[in-house]
Design an enzyme around this catalytic site. Structure first.
Site, PDB file in Angstrom:
ATOM      1  N   PHE A  11       0.839  -1.210   0.000  1.00 43.97           N
ATOM      2  CA  PHE A  11       0.000   0.000   0.000  1.00 43.97           C
ATOM      3  C   PHE A  11       0.871   1.256   0.000  1.00 43.97           C
ATOM      4  O   PHE A  11       0.836   2.058  -0.944  1.00 43.97           O
ATOM      5  CB  PHE A  11      -0.926  -0.081   1.223  1.00 43.97           C
ATOM      6  CG  PHE A  11      -1.620   1.188   1.607  1.00 43.97           C
ATOM      7  CD1 PHE A  11      -2.255   1.980   0.661  1.00 43.97           C
ATOM      8  CD2 PHE A  11      -1.671   1.577   2.944  1.00 43.97           C
ATOM      9  CE1 PHE A  11      -2.917   3.145   1.029  1.00 43.97           C
ATOM     10  CE2 PHE A  11      -2.336   2.732   3.317  1.00 43.97           C
ATOM     11  CZ  PHE A  11      -2.948   3.524   2.364  1.00 43.97           C
ATOM     12  N   ASN A  32       8.426  -9.358  -2.077  1.00 45.80           N
ATOM     13  CA  ASN A  32       8.266 -10.811  -2.297  1.00 45.80           C
ATOM     14  C   ASN A  32       6.787 -11.187  -2.415  1.00 45.80           C
ATOM     15  O   ASN A  32       6.468 -12.366  -2.509  1.00 45.80           O
ATOM     16  CB  ASN A  32       8.946 -11.624  -1.186  1.00 45.80           C
ATOM     17  CG  ASN A  32       8.288 -11.427   0.163  1.00 45.80           C
ATOM     18  OD1 ASN A  32       7.416 -10.582   0.317  1.00 45.80           O
ATOM     19  ND2 ASN A  32       8.700 -12.205   1.151  1.00 45.80           N
ATOM     20  N   GLY A 107      23.083  -2.416   5.611  1.00 50.15           N
ATOM     21  CA  GLY A 107      24.371  -2.835   5.036  1.00 50.15           C
ATOM     22  C   GLY A 107      24.604  -2.174   3.686  1.00 50.15           C
ATOM     23  O   GLY A 107      25.712  -1.686   3.399  1.00 50.15           O
ATOM     24  N   ALA A 119      10.696   2.664   7.767  1.00 46.67           N
ATOM     25  CA  ALA A 119       9.266   2.776   8.059  1.00 46.67           C
ATOM     26  C   ALA A 119       9.022   2.141   9.417  1.00 46.67           C
ATOM     27  O   ALA A 119       8.972   0.926   9.557  1.00 46.67           O
ATOM     28  CB  ALA A 119       8.448   2.055   6.989  1.00 46.67           C
ATOM     29  N   TYR A 150       5.299  -7.791  15.663  1.00 50.25           N
ATOM     30  CA  TYR A 150       5.413  -6.573  14.852  1.00 50.25           C
ATOM     31  C   TYR A 150       6.079  -5.462  15.664  1.00 50.25           C
ATOM     32  O   TYR A 150       7.050  -4.847  15.226  1.00 50.25           O
ATOM     33  CB  TYR A 150       4.026  -6.146  14.397  1.00 50.25           C
ATOM     34  CG  TYR A 150       3.986  -4.949  13.478  1.00 50.25           C
ATOM     35  CD1 TYR A 150       4.589  -4.993  12.224  1.00 50.25           C
ATOM     36  CD2 TYR A 150       3.319  -3.778  13.845  1.00 50.25           C
ATOM     37  CE1 TYR A 150       4.532  -3.899  11.362  1.00 50.25           C
ATOM     38  CE2 TYR A 150       3.256  -2.693  12.984  1.00 50.25           C
ATOM     39  CZ  TYR A 150       3.860  -2.752  11.752  1.00 50.25           C
ATOM     40  OH  TYR A 150       3.794  -1.671  10.902  1.00 50.25           O
ATOM     41  N   LYS A 154       9.844  -3.835  14.954  1.00 52.70           N
ATOM     42  CA  LYS A 154      10.049  -2.425  14.586  1.00 52.70           C
ATOM     43  C   LYS A 154      10.899  -1.701  15.635  1.00 52.70           C
ATOM     44  O   LYS A 154      11.682  -0.813  15.300  1.00 52.70           O
ATOM     45  CB  LYS A 154       8.697  -1.728  14.409  1.00 52.70           C
ATOM     46  CG  LYS A 154       7.909  -2.204  13.191  1.00 52.70           C
ATOM     47  CD  LYS A 154       8.560  -1.770  11.876  1.00 52.70           C
ATOM     48  CE  LYS A 154       7.660  -2.049  10.675  1.00 52.70           C
ATOM     49  NZ  LYS A 154       8.311  -1.717   9.393  1.00 52.70           N
TER      50      LYS A 154
END
Ligand code: UDP
Length: 319
Positions: A11, A32, A107, A119, A150, A154
């Site tokens: 999105f 992916n 990297g 993000a 999640y 993050k």
């Protein structure tokens, strides 16, 4: 610039591709497709400034040529336990995208001297005890709670990003994204806006979880993308909240969707459908974004929903 975007078929990733291509950058997309969709980038197939690699960013990735900027957007992001594309059902991939995927991108950024933009998410604040949430609030997350795969991925990604900045001098930035909606959301990902708008357009009652007293503030995608691009072009290294400040209860949100779409079917309360650890209140403090980026959202909820309806109608076969 030559810019790598991971999660390019998602999105937000696909909107970022469009925006950066429109600003004459060269964009390399990577995805992916475990939660993103080829449909979201199909219109870019003939764009000579766009190239695409189908890759899992959690594995070693190689991008030939120079890379001036990297935006790491690859991750499942829906908290809905019923959704196949939500992180409840993709727990290991979610942790790997946030941990190994961020490491791989950093990297490349280190090797290439690229600007890096992570993000991140309002979820790093967990179920917040302060309101609204400022970037200095460290959060309230249970490391083994239902949303932890999640949230902690993050949080780790943010720590790793700051480590690369402080230790290796990489030019990093972190955006903490609050609830966002608009065209190209996955209609099946179980989040509030796709569920409720889909139900409204089909003339069904809207499913409000719990008593609907929990709050969110919803940002239209174009506003969010503006903020992210401003952060990319800035030299800020510390996290910046980007989101809308118009806080409302989920019940008010559902009532607004019924009104805007003219749906007469009302609301069904689903007391048991709320996941544990569903944050009770959420609203960004956007003082830093205002001061550093001169950014604030412009699109009202009514306008944003009206702009989102045609995409939903087309996906539902109603257009
Ligand atoms: N929600 C709801 N009905 C739905 C889907 C979600 O009432 O059909 C609620 C959900 O319980 C949460 C809020 O809407 O309190 C926002 O949920 P969403 O999945 O969009 O993401 P979150 O903000 O929790 O990350």
């Amino acid at each position: 610039m030559r810019i790598l975007i991971t999660g390019a078929a998602g999105f937000l990733g696909s909107h970022l591709c469009d925006r950066l291509l429109s600003e004459r950058h060269e964009v390399i997309g990577m995805d992916n497709f475990i939660t993103g969709s080829p449909d979201n980038i199909a219109h870019l197939a003939d764009n000579e400034n766009f190239s695409f690699y189908k890759r899992d960013v959690s594995n070693y990735i190689f991008v030939p040529g120079k890379v001036d900027a990297i935006l790491h957007f690859a991750s499942p992001a829906s908290p809905n336990p019923q959704s196949k594309s939500g992180y409840f059902n993709l727990p290991i991939q979610t942790m790997k995208a946030g941990a190994l995927g961020t490491h791989n991108c950093l990297g490349i950024a280190r090797r290439e001297g690229s600007r890096f933009l992570l993000a991140s998410t309002s979820e790093i604040y967990g179920d917040p005890e302060v309101h609204p949430q400022t970037e200095s609030y460290p959060g309230n997350v249970d490391p083994i709670g239902e949303r932890a795969v999640y949230d902690e991925a993050k949080r780790f990604a943010e720590s790793l990003t700051m480590a690369y900045h402080r230790f290796h001098g990489v030019n990093t930035s972190i955006v903490r994204i609050f609830n966002t909606y608009g065209p190209r959301m996955d209609l099946e990902d179980g989040r509030a806006l796709p569920n409720l708008l889909k139900q409204a357009l089909l003339g069904q009652p809207l499913t409000v979880y719990g008593d609907g007293g929990q709050t969110r503030s919803f940002c239209y995608v174009d506003d969010l993308i503006d903020g992210i691009v401003k952060l990319l072009y800035s030299d800020e290294h510390y996290p910046v909240n980007i989101g809308n400040q118009d806080e409302m209860t989920i019940l008010q949100f559902a009532e607004a969707i019924n009104k805007i779409t003219g749906n007469q079917a009302g609301i069904t309360f689903m007391e048991d459908a709320r996941s544990t650890r569903d944050p009770q209140r959420r609203q960004p403090d956007i003082t830093r974004a205002r001061e550093i980026l001169k950014w604030e959202p412009k699109v009202s909820l009514e306008e944003g929903i009206k702009r989102t309806v045609p995409f939903f109608k087309q996906k539902l076969g109603l257009a």
